[in-house]
Motif scaffolding. Sequence first.
Motif, mmCIF file in Angstrom:
data_model
loop_
_atom_site.group_PDB
_atom_site.id
_atom_site.type_symbol
_atom_site.label_atom_id
_atom_site.label_comp_id
_atom_site.label_asym_id
_atom_site.label_seq_id
_atom_site.Cartn_x
_atom_site.Cartn_y
_atom_site.Cartn_z
ATOM 1 N N HIS A 236 0.927 -0.889 0.358
ATOM 2 C CA HIS A 236 0.157 0.115 -0.258
ATOM 3 C C HIS A 236 0.955 1.527 0.462
ATOM 4 O O HIS A 236 1.722 1.987 -0.969
ATOM 5 N N SER A 237 2.120 1.424 0.866
ATOM 6 C CA SER A 237 2.717 2.312 0.901
ATOM 7 C C SER A 237 3.549 2.556 -0.734
ATOM 8 O O SER A 237 4.294 4.111 -0.639
ATOM 9 N N ARG A 238 3.868 1.828 -0.850
ATOM 10 C CA ARG A 238 4.894 1.611 -2.225
ATOM 11 C C ARG A 238 4.343 1.566 -3.438
ATOM 12 O O ARG A 238 4.618 2.860 -3.973
ATOM 13 N N LEU A 239 2.655 2.037 -3.045
ATOM 14 C CA LEU A 239 1.949 1.491 -4.527
ATOM 15 C C LEU A 239 1.648 3.693 -4.262
ATOM 16 O O LEU A 239 1.616 4.199 -4.891
ATOM 17 N N ILE A 240 1.377 3.810 -2.897
ATOM 18 C CA ILE A 240 1.067 6.029 -2.999
ATOM 19 C C ILE A 240 2.392 5.933 -4.002
ATOM 20 O O ILE A 240 2.240 7.476 -4.454
ATOM 21 N N HIS A 241 3.385 6.131 -2.745
ATOM 22 C CA HIS A 241 5.071 6.424 -3.635
ATOM 23 C C HIS A 241 4.188 6.634 -5.141
ATOM 24 O O HIS A 241 5.806 7.938 -5.771
ATOM 25 N N ARG A 242 4.872 5.260 -5.228
ATOM 26 C CA ARG A 242 4.284 4.695 -7.380
ATOM 27 C C ARG A 242 3.604 5.808 -7.885
ATOM 28 O O ARG A 242 4.013 6.771 -9.205
ATOM 29 N N PHE A 243 2.766 6.414 -6.984
ATOM 30 C CA PHE A 243 1.547 6.795 -7.592
ATOM 31 C C PHE A 243 1.809 8.525 -7.991
ATOM 32 O O PHE A 243 1.694 9.207 -8.866
ATOM 33 N N SER A 244 2.406 8.527 -6.762
ATOM 34 C CA SER A 244 2.922 9.862 -6.888
ATOM 35 C C SER A 244 4.212 10.441 -7.882
ATOM 36 O O SER A 244 4.533 11.404 -7.979
ATOM 37 N N PRO B 252 -3.355 -4.396 -6.044
ATOM 38 C CA PRO B 252 -2.801 -4.746 -5.941
ATOM 39 C C PRO B 252 -2.246 -6.054 -6.222
ATOM 40 O O PRO B 252 -1.098 -6.701 -6.746
ATOM 41 N N THR B 253 -2.776 -7.096 -5.413
ATOM 42 C CA THR B 253 -2.227 -8.466 -5.257
ATOM 43 C C THR B 253 -3.189 -9.007 -7.758
ATOM 44 O O THR B 253 -2.018 -9.577 -7.709
ATOM 45 N N VAL B 254 -3.809 -8.311 -7.895
ATOM 46 C CA VAL B 254 -3.234 -8.972 -9.560
ATOM 47 C C VAL B 254 -3.055 -7.187 -10.334
ATOM 48 O O VAL B 254 -3.405 -7.681 -11.371
ATOM 49 N N ARG B 255 -2.134 -6.765 -9.343
ATOM 50 C CA ARG B 255 -2.078 -5.915 -10.636
ATOM 51 C C ARG B 255 -2.449 -5.329 -11.938
ATOM 52 O O ARG B 255 -2.083 -5.077 -12.944
ATOM 53 N N SER B 256 -3.495 -4.126 -11.343
ATOM 54 C CA SER B 256 -4.812 -3.880 -11.964
ATOM 55 C C SER B 256 -5.143 -2.680 -11.074
ATOM 56 O O SER B 256 -5.505 -2.919 -10.201
ATOM 57 N N ILE B 257 -5.799 -1.842 -12.016
ATOM 58 C CA ILE B 257 -6.432 -0.487 -11.488
ATOM 59 C C ILE B 257 -7.887 -0.472 -12.718
ATOM 60 O O ILE B 257 -8.599 -0.304 -13.009
ATOM 61 N N TYR B 258 -9.275 -0.342 -11.529
ATOM 62 C CA TYR B 258 -10.527 -0.497 -12.149
ATOM 63 C C TYR B 258 -10.511 1.293 -12.189
ATOM 64 O O TYR B 258 -10.263 1.954 -11.242
ATOM 65 N N ALA C 17 4.894 1.698 -14.919
ATOM 66 C CA ALA C 17 5.040 2.392 -14.045
ATOM 67 C C ALA C 17 4.810 1.765 -12.463
ATOM 68 O O ALA C 17 5.313 2.290 -11.248
ATOM 69 N N ILE C 18 3.605 1.704 -12.802
ATOM 70 C CA ILE C 18 3.191 1.778 -11.057
ATOM 71 C C ILE C 18 3.445 0.093 -10.694
ATOM 72 O O ILE C 18 3.463 0.039 -9.764
ATOM 73 N N PHE C 19 3.172 -1.188 -11.126
ATOM 74 C CA PHE C 19 3.662 -1.981 -10.424
ATOM 75 C C PHE C 19 4.858 -2.618 -11.432
ATOM 76 O O PHE C 19 5.007 -3.825 -12.058
ATOM 77 N N ARG C 20 5.630 -2.374 -11.345
ATOM 78 C CA ARG C 20 7.236 -2.390 -11.486
ATOM 79 C C ARG C 20 7.931 -3.454 -10.824
ATOM 80 O O ARG C 20 6.906 -3.519 -10.319
#
Length: 156
Positions: free
Chosen positions: A23-31, A118-124, A153-156
């Motif tokens: 969760h924390s990693r993804l917030i950073h990656r989006f930023s 995150p677990t299925v590396r997808s975005i709705y 760039a998000i799920f690398r």
Amino acid sequence: MQPQATEIIETEVVLEEVMSLNHSRLIHRFSVALLPYEEQYDILPELEFELSAGRLKPDVAILPRLTYNWRADIIRYPDPPITAIEILSPTQSFDYLVSKIWTQYFPSGVQSAWLVLPTVRSIYLFVPNQPDVVFTSGTLRDPASGIELEMAAIFR
């Protein structure tokens, strides 16, 4: 007998969810991934909003570029973000967040919402009056903000 003074202290109990590593990693990656848009938008993680549907705190909010007053801060921002990004945590349900998007974010004026799994590396991608779109690769294109984001760039 002396009258006793009684002090009433009003408190608000707020249960904050513990943030997971992903969760924390993804917030950073989006930023980081949204930095090319910072001249047009403010990208604000964990900002709480006071909106018509109540208090909402997306993981990342995309707002029109704001003029800052560094001497007067705002605890709960009163205007809705253009886009709210919610990241599904291990303790949340998909249905809960989808309901939150449709019953709280959109009625409050949010124009698009991204629900990250995150677990299925997808975005709705949810936009009022449009079909939901699921991105698992390629480029996410948000019609509300004009933002384009590479899924790699998000799920690398």
